[in-house]
Design a protein around this motif. Structure first.
Motif, PDB file in Angstrom:
ATOM      1  N   PHE A 108       0.847  -1.149   0.190  1.00  0.00           N
ATOM      2  CA  PHE A 108       0.005  -0.051  -0.078  1.00  0.00           C
ATOM      3  C   PHE A 108       0.878   1.229   0.053  1.00  0.00           C
ATOM      4  O   PHE A 108       0.407   2.450   0.252  1.00  0.00           O
ATOM      5  N   ASN A 109       2.134   1.058  -0.071  1.00  0.00           N
ATOM      6  CA  ASN A 109       3.065   2.163  -0.506  1.00  0.00           C
ATOM      7  C   ASN A 109       3.017   2.562  -1.978  1.00  0.00           C
ATOM      8  O   ASN A 109       3.563   1.895  -2.649  1.00  0.00           O
ATOM      9  N   PRO A 110       2.412   3.640  -2.175  1.00  0.00           N
ATOM     10  CA  PRO A 110       2.483   4.111  -3.604  1.00  0.00           C
ATOM     11  C   PRO A 110       3.623   4.411  -4.132  1.00  0.00           C
ATOM     12  O   PRO A 110       3.754   4.729  -5.328  1.00  0.00           O
ATOM     13  N   PHE A 111       5.021   4.676  -3.611  1.00  0.00           N
ATOM     14  CA  PHE A 111       6.084   5.128  -4.054  1.00  0.00           C
ATOM     15  C   PHE A 111       7.008   4.262  -4.429  1.00  0.00           C
ATOM     16  O   PHE A 111       8.306   4.269  -5.247  1.00  0.00           O
ATOM     17  N   VAL A 112       6.739   2.777  -4.214  1.00  0.00           N
ATOM     18  CA  VAL A 112       7.692   1.762  -4.693  1.00  0.00           C
ATOM     19  C   VAL A 112       7.023   1.154  -5.924  1.00  0.00           C
ATOM     20  O   VAL A 112       5.972   1.310  -6.175  1.00  0.00           O
ATOM     21  N   ASP A 113       7.841   0.333  -6.735  1.00  0.00           N
ATOM     22  CA  ASP A 113       7.511  -0.267  -7.948  1.00  0.00           C
ATOM     23  C   ASP A 113       6.681  -1.512  -7.607  1.00  0.00           C
ATOM     24  O   ASP A 113       7.237  -2.013  -6.541  1.00  0.00           O
ATOM     25  N   SER A 114       5.761  -2.005  -8.199  1.00  0.00           N
ATOM     26  CA  SER A 114       4.848  -3.133  -7.987  1.00  0.00           C
ATOM     27  C   SER A 114       4.172  -3.474  -9.180  1.00  0.00           C
ATOM     28  O   SER A 114       4.483  -2.898 -10.418  1.00  0.00           O
ATOM     29  N   THR A 115       3.196  -4.200  -9.149  1.00  0.00           N
ATOM     30  CA  THR A 115       2.291  -4.749 -10.120  1.00  0.00           C
ATOM     31  C   THR A 115       1.263  -3.845 -10.618  1.00  0.00           C
ATOM     32  O   THR A 115       0.824  -2.983  -9.875  1.00  0.00           O
ATOM     33  N   PRO A 116       0.907  -4.287 -11.900  1.00  0.00           N
ATOM     34  CA  PRO A 116      -0.490  -3.457 -12.541  1.00  0.00           C
ATOM     35  C   PRO A 116      -1.730  -3.312 -11.538  1.00  0.00           C
ATOM     36  O   PRO A 116      -2.212  -2.571 -11.362  1.00  0.00           O
ATOM     37  N   ASP A 117      -1.825  -4.563 -11.051  1.00  0.00           N
ATOM     38  CA  ASP A 117      -2.988  -4.819 -10.079  1.00  0.00           C
ATOM     39  C   ASP A 117      -2.815  -3.973  -8.915  1.00  0.00           C
ATOM     40  O   ASP A 117      -3.807  -3.185  -8.504  1.00  0.00           O
ATOM     41  N   THR A 118      -1.627  -4.068  -8.361  1.00  0.00           N
ATOM     42  CA  THR A 118      -1.417  -3.221  -7.034  1.00  0.00           C
ATOM     43  C   THR A 118      -1.538  -1.662  -7.451  1.00  0.00           C
ATOM     44  O   THR A 118      -2.329  -1.038  -6.755  1.00  0.00           O
ATOM     45  N   LEU A 119      -0.871  -1.062  -8.423  1.00  0.00           N
ATOM     46  CA  LEU A 119      -1.268   0.264  -8.915  1.00  0.00           C
ATOM     47  C   LEU A 119      -2.736   0.436  -9.135  1.00  0.00           C
ATOM     48  O   LEU A 119      -3.048   1.679  -8.956  1.00  0.00           O
ATOM     49  N   ALA A 120      -3.581  -0.132  -9.780  1.00  0.00           N
ATOM     50  CA  ALA A 120      -4.835  -0.054  -9.931  1.00  0.00           C
ATOM     51  C   ALA A 120      -5.592   0.168  -8.446  1.00  0.00           C
ATOM     52  O   ALA A 120      -6.547   0.968  -8.603  1.00  0.00           O
ATOM     53  N   VAL A 121      -5.354  -0.400  -7.489  1.00  0.00           N
ATOM     54  CA  VAL A 121      -5.856  -0.229  -6.202  1.00  0.00           C
ATOM     55  C   VAL A 121      -5.362   1.058  -5.468  1.00  0.00           C
ATOM     56  O   VAL A 121      -6.197   1.763  -5.221  1.00  0.00           O
ATOM     57  N   LEU A 122      -4.211   1.327  -5.645  1.00  0.00           N
ATOM     58  CA  LEU A 122      -3.356   2.337  -5.300  1.00  0.00           C
ATOM     59  C   LEU A 122      -4.046   3.821  -5.660  1.00  0.00           C
ATOM     60  O   LEU A 122      -4.133   4.771  -5.201  1.00  0.00           O
ATOM     61  N   ARG A 123      -4.287   3.634  -6.988  1.00  0.00           N
ATOM     62  CA  ARG A 123      -4.907   4.786  -7.558  1.00  0.00           C
ATOM     63  C   ARG A 123      -6.213   5.188  -6.987  1.00  0.00           C
ATOM     64  O   ARG A 123      -6.708   6.390  -7.112  1.00  0.00           O
ATOM     65  N   LYS A 124      -6.879   4.269  -6.348  1.00  0.00           N
ATOM     66  CA  LYS A 124      -8.420   4.670  -5.737  1.00  0.00           C
ATOM     67  C   LYS A 124      -7.952   5.011  -4.665  1.00  0.00           C
ATOM     68  O   LYS A 124      -8.968   5.785  -3.794  1.00  0.00           O
ATOM     69  N   LEU A 125      -6.711   5.248  -3.767  1.00  0.00           N
ATOM     70  CA  LEU A 125      -6.480   5.658  -2.408  1.00  0.00           C
ATOM     71  C   LEU A 125      -6.075   6.835  -2.223  1.00  0.00           C
ATOM     72  O   LEU A 125      -6.191   7.662  -1.387  1.00  0.00           O
ATOM     73  N   TYR A 126      -5.123   7.153  -3.425  1.00  0.00           N
ATOM     74  CA  TYR A 126      -4.085   8.398  -3.339  1.00  0.00           C
ATOM     75  C   TYR A 126      -4.713   9.155  -4.503  1.00  0.00           C
ATOM     76  O   TYR A 126      -4.690   9.035  -5.842  1.00  0.00           O
ATOM     77  N   GLY A 127      -5.013  10.568  -4.122  1.00  0.00           N
ATOM     78  CA  GLY A 127      -5.223  11.475  -5.546  1.00  0.00           C
ATOM     79  C   GLY A 127      -3.715  12.049  -5.810  1.00  0.00           C
ATOM     80  O   GLY A 127      -2.513  11.673  -5.351  1.00  0.00           O
ATOM     81  N   THR A 128      -3.826  12.924  -6.970  1.00  0.00           N
ATOM     82  CA  THR A 128      -2.916  13.579  -7.359  1.00  0.00           C
ATOM     83  C   THR A 128      -2.960  14.892  -7.886  1.00  0.00           C
ATOM     84  O   THR A 128      -4.198  15.431  -7.852  1.00  0.00           O
ATOM     85  N   LEU A 129      -1.944  15.660  -8.016  1.00  0.00           N
ATOM     86  CA  LEU A 129      -2.229  17.153  -8.320  1.00  0.00           C
ATOM     87  C   LEU A 129      -3.003  17.558  -9.121  1.00  0.00           C
ATOM     88  O   LEU A 129      -3.841  18.372  -9.332  1.00  0.00           O
ATOM     89  N   LEU A 130      -2.878  16.675 -10.455  1.00  0.00           N
ATOM     90  CA  LEU A 130      -3.616  16.620 -11.677  1.00  0.00           C
ATOM     91  C   LEU A 130      -4.447  15.360 -11.935  1.00  0.00           C
ATOM     92  O   LEU A 130      -3.685  14.464 -11.587  1.00  0.00           O
ATOM     93  N   ASP A 131      -5.579  15.387 -12.431  1.00  0.00           N
ATOM     94  CA  ASP A 131      -6.479  14.153 -12.639  1.00  0.00           C
ATOM     95  C   ASP A 131      -6.124  13.714 -14.209  1.00  0.00           C
ATOM     96  O   ASP A 131      -5.719  14.551 -14.959  1.00  0.00           O
ATOM     97  N   TYR A 132      -6.175  12.322 -14.360  1.00  0.00           N
ATOM     98  CA  TYR A 132      -6.056  12.029 -15.579  1.00  0.00           C
ATOM     99  C   TYR A 132      -7.148  11.092 -16.205  1.00  0.00           C
ATOM    100  O   TYR A 132      -7.996  10.528 -15.239  1.00  0.00           O
ATOM    101  N   ASP A 133      -7.645  11.611 -17.293  1.00  0.00           N
ATOM    102  CA  ASP A 133      -8.787  10.829 -18.031  1.00  0.00           C
ATOM    103  C   ASP A 133      -8.421   9.785 -18.762  1.00  0.00           C
ATOM    104  O   ASP A 133      -7.806   9.833 -19.852  1.00  0.00           O
ATOM    105  N   PHE A 134      -8.615   8.559 -18.258  1.00  0.00           N
ATOM    106  CA  PHE A 134      -8.103   7.245 -19.064  1.00  0.00           C
ATOM    107  C   PHE A 134      -8.635   7.245 -20.206  1.00  0.00           C
ATOM    108  O   PHE A 134      -8.112   6.609 -21.311  1.00  0.00           O
ATOM    109  N   GLU A 135      -9.946   7.376 -20.405  1.00  0.00           N
ATOM    110  CA  GLU A 135     -10.807   7.256 -21.630  1.00  0.00           C
ATOM    111  C   GLU A 135     -10.119   8.050 -22.582  1.00  0.00           C
ATOM    112  O   GLU A 135      -9.834   7.664 -23.747  1.00  0.00           O
ATOM    113  N   LYS A 136     -10.043   9.519 -22.335  1.00  0.00           N
ATOM    114  CA  LYS A 136      -9.706  10.187 -23.375  1.00  0.00           C
ATOM    115  C   LYS A 136      -8.278  10.532 -23.588  1.00  0.00           C
ATOM    116  O   LYS A 136      -7.898  11.329 -24.240  1.00  0.00           O
TER     117      LYS A 136
END
Length: 569
Positions: free
Chosen positions: A63-91
């Motif tokens: 659950f540490n968003p700063f270390v490298d991990s798997t795509p599944d892990t990243l998919a979960v972490l994106r739900k927990l941590y916001g970023t300065l700018l949002d990204y629209d995955f569809e567009k």
């Protein structure tokens, strides 16, 4: 802000929650916390409530968003941590706000001033500049892919970004060298923001993490992950309803893709990011199935080139140091059969890291090593190999043998078996070694393998996210391939040229200027990389008919990237 002030705010929130959320007889609607400068959501207005059931093959590992991990892990972490700018995955565009309300570039071309949104973490503590400086400093020090995003320059001139507080609502992020606004926006859309006071104290208990994203961790075990709505999330729809709409999201963990697809057909999961072709046909008429076509994902065969004999047999490693050998192996693999027979026609042959599905940046003129057994054998003989009793023999009269590690998952196994069929037919001695996902991941990140099958996806489509390949700092991509550019792959004279191209591309203001430099990279990389890119699967996803606001993207997590916007009818 003083810790006492944070604590008082958190206590006030806790008392408020007792009154507004928990009434003893049910759960009331979530409201926007007083003092929040809300960001308007662009989705169709929905309603709060309900639980979504999903599954993951592999993760989360951390659950540490700063270390490298798997795509599944990243998919979960994106739900927990916001970023300065949002990204629209569809567009596939960076939005102009997120946890920041404004970002402006100074005249020096490398300093960005960021105005923060007035909002709160899930524990009630306000977002302050200290949190941003701490988050970016932690990312820089992590030695991960995120670190690469905060470094600019080449060679001895390559340097770190610096971060400073301007006032109570503003921070400055200064890169070591000039970086275009388009490239910088992708950085701001990727670095997660954590609470400086909370994050260092909760490493062993994810349920205590103060989250800046739409969800928090409610419970976690090896077989199940439960997320709950962040009570202080800072987005609202145009009807004034606070996001996320869902009360909870439940992930079954350790479920392979085939089983996920079968269970989706059975109605056990509400949304699926990877729907296999056979199950996609079976569920027609029962659920919404969307095929976005070519994805950013690419299955790759990685040959180990380490000189370190504690990691890999030196005699085996030497083969992948040979350009002719790598080209021959690439030509022996029938990519068209992988795409059509193994993956049911829902894939494209692929010869580089940037896939045909990444239309903006894909270079169709990059080198392609089409399947041709006779050309491959000629290349092997030119490199000093010969045949004895139908077996390939190297220059010291030793049979060419490799253990080929693949993750124990139906799709990976099928691809692995097809590759073994092609290579053994040409005289190579290949042993297929199926490993559980945890052991496969350990082999990959530790570098203890001869050959290994990896499905790779850059985190976002912009080529700035190929930086880890250039710097060699990210184990998931580059570390098993290039550990020391002075000794691996004969020094790679082209390595510095690629680094220069990347550095120059970061400075360019137009897509066309950047594309030319990235095309040069693709051509160089395809010619000499020990990573053989094989096939890129299409993005096929599904959702039950009562799940609304699904917007399918071409890359992970294709159907759940906007989980905060999904709601149940």
């Amino acid at each position: 802000m003083q810790a006492t002030t944070r604590a008082a705010t958190a206590l006030s929130l806790a008392l408020s929650l007792c009154l507004t959320l928990v009434t003893g007889c049910g759960t009331a609607s979530r409201k926007l916390m007083a003092g929040t400068d809300a960001k308007p959501a662009k989705c169709e207005p929905g309603k709060q409530g309900g639980t979504l059931k999903l599954a993951l093959s592999f993760g989360p590992l951390t659950f540490n968003p700063f270390v490298d991990s798997t795509p599944d892990t990243l998919a979960v972490l994106r739900k927990l941590y916001g970023t300065l700018l949002d990204y629209d995955f569809e567009k596939q565009v960076v939005e102009d706000s997120g946890l920041a309300t404004a970002v402006s570039l100074a005249g020096d071309g490398k300093t960005y001033r960021v105005t923060l949104r007035k909002c709160f973490f899930s524990d009630g503590s306000p977002l302050v500049p200290d949190d941003v400086v701490f988050s970016y400093s932690t990312a820089l020090a992590a030695g991960s892919a995120l670190s690469d995003l905060l470094k600019t320059g080449v060679g001895n001139e390559r340097g770190d970004a610096r971060f400073s507080i301007v006032d109570a609502q503003t921070v400055e992020i200064q890169f070591n060298d000039a970086i275009s606004a388009d490239a910088a926006k992708f950085v701001f859309a990727r670095i997660p923001i954590v609470s400086k006071t909370n994050f260092p104290t909760v490493a062993d208990d994810p349920t205590k993490i103060a989250c800046s994203g739409p969800f928090v961790v409610k419970a976690f075990s090896p077989r199940e992950l439960r997320l709950a709505a962040n009570p202080n999330y800072w987005k609202v729809d145009n009807a004034g309803t606070v996001l996320p709409y869902l009360n909870e999201v439940v992930y079954d963990l350790g479920v392979d893709r085939k089983t996920q697809s079968e269970r989706f057909v059975e109605g056990k999961y509400d949304v699926i990011d990877y729907l296999l072709p056979e199950q996609a046909k079976a569920v027609e008429g029962q659920a919404k199935v969307r095929n976005a076509g070519g994805s950013l994902r690419v299955w790759t065969l990685v040959g180990n080139t380490r000189i370190d004999q504690t990691k890999v047999d030196r005699n085996r490693a030497k083969h992948f140091l040979n350009d002719d050998f790598r080209e021959a192996v690439s030509r022996l693999i029938d990519r068209k059969r992988l795409a059509s027979a193994v993956l049911g026609g829902q894939a494209d042959p692929c010869f580089g890291l940037i896939t045909p599905g990444n239309a903006t940046w894909y270079d169709p003129n990059a080198p392609r090593y089409e399947s041709n057994v006779e050309t491959a054998k000629a290349a092997l003989q030119a490199a000093g190999y010969s045949y004895r009793d139908g077996k390939l023999i190297d220059g010291i009269k030793t049979p060419v043998r490799f253990k080929f590690i693949v993750p124990k998952e139906p799709t990976a196994t099928a691809i692995g078996q097809s590759i073994v069929q092609d290579l053994t037919a040409a005289g190579l001695d290949i042993v297929l070694d199926e490993q559980p996902l945890e052991k496969w991941w350990k082999a990959l990140t530790s570098g203890v393998f001869d050959m290994i099958l990896v499905e790779i996806q850059p985190e976002l489509p912009d080529p700035i996210f190929l930086q880890p390949f250039v710097t060699g700092s990210r184990p998931y991509f580059a570390e098993p391939v290039i550990t020391n550019v002075q000794t691996d792959l004969r020094g790679y004279d082209w390595f510095k040229k690629i680094a220069r191209n990347f550095d120059q591309a970061l400075r360019q203001k137009t897509t066309e200027e950047r594309r030319k430099l990235y095309n040069d990279f693709q051509r160089s990389w395809n010619e000499v990389t020990p990573v053989m890119h094989l096939v890129s699967e299409y993005t096929v996803a599904g959702a039950r008919s009562n799940v609304l606001n699904v917007r399918l993207a071409k890359f992970d997590p294709a159907a759940t990237w906007n989980l905060e916007e999904l709601y149940l009818k």
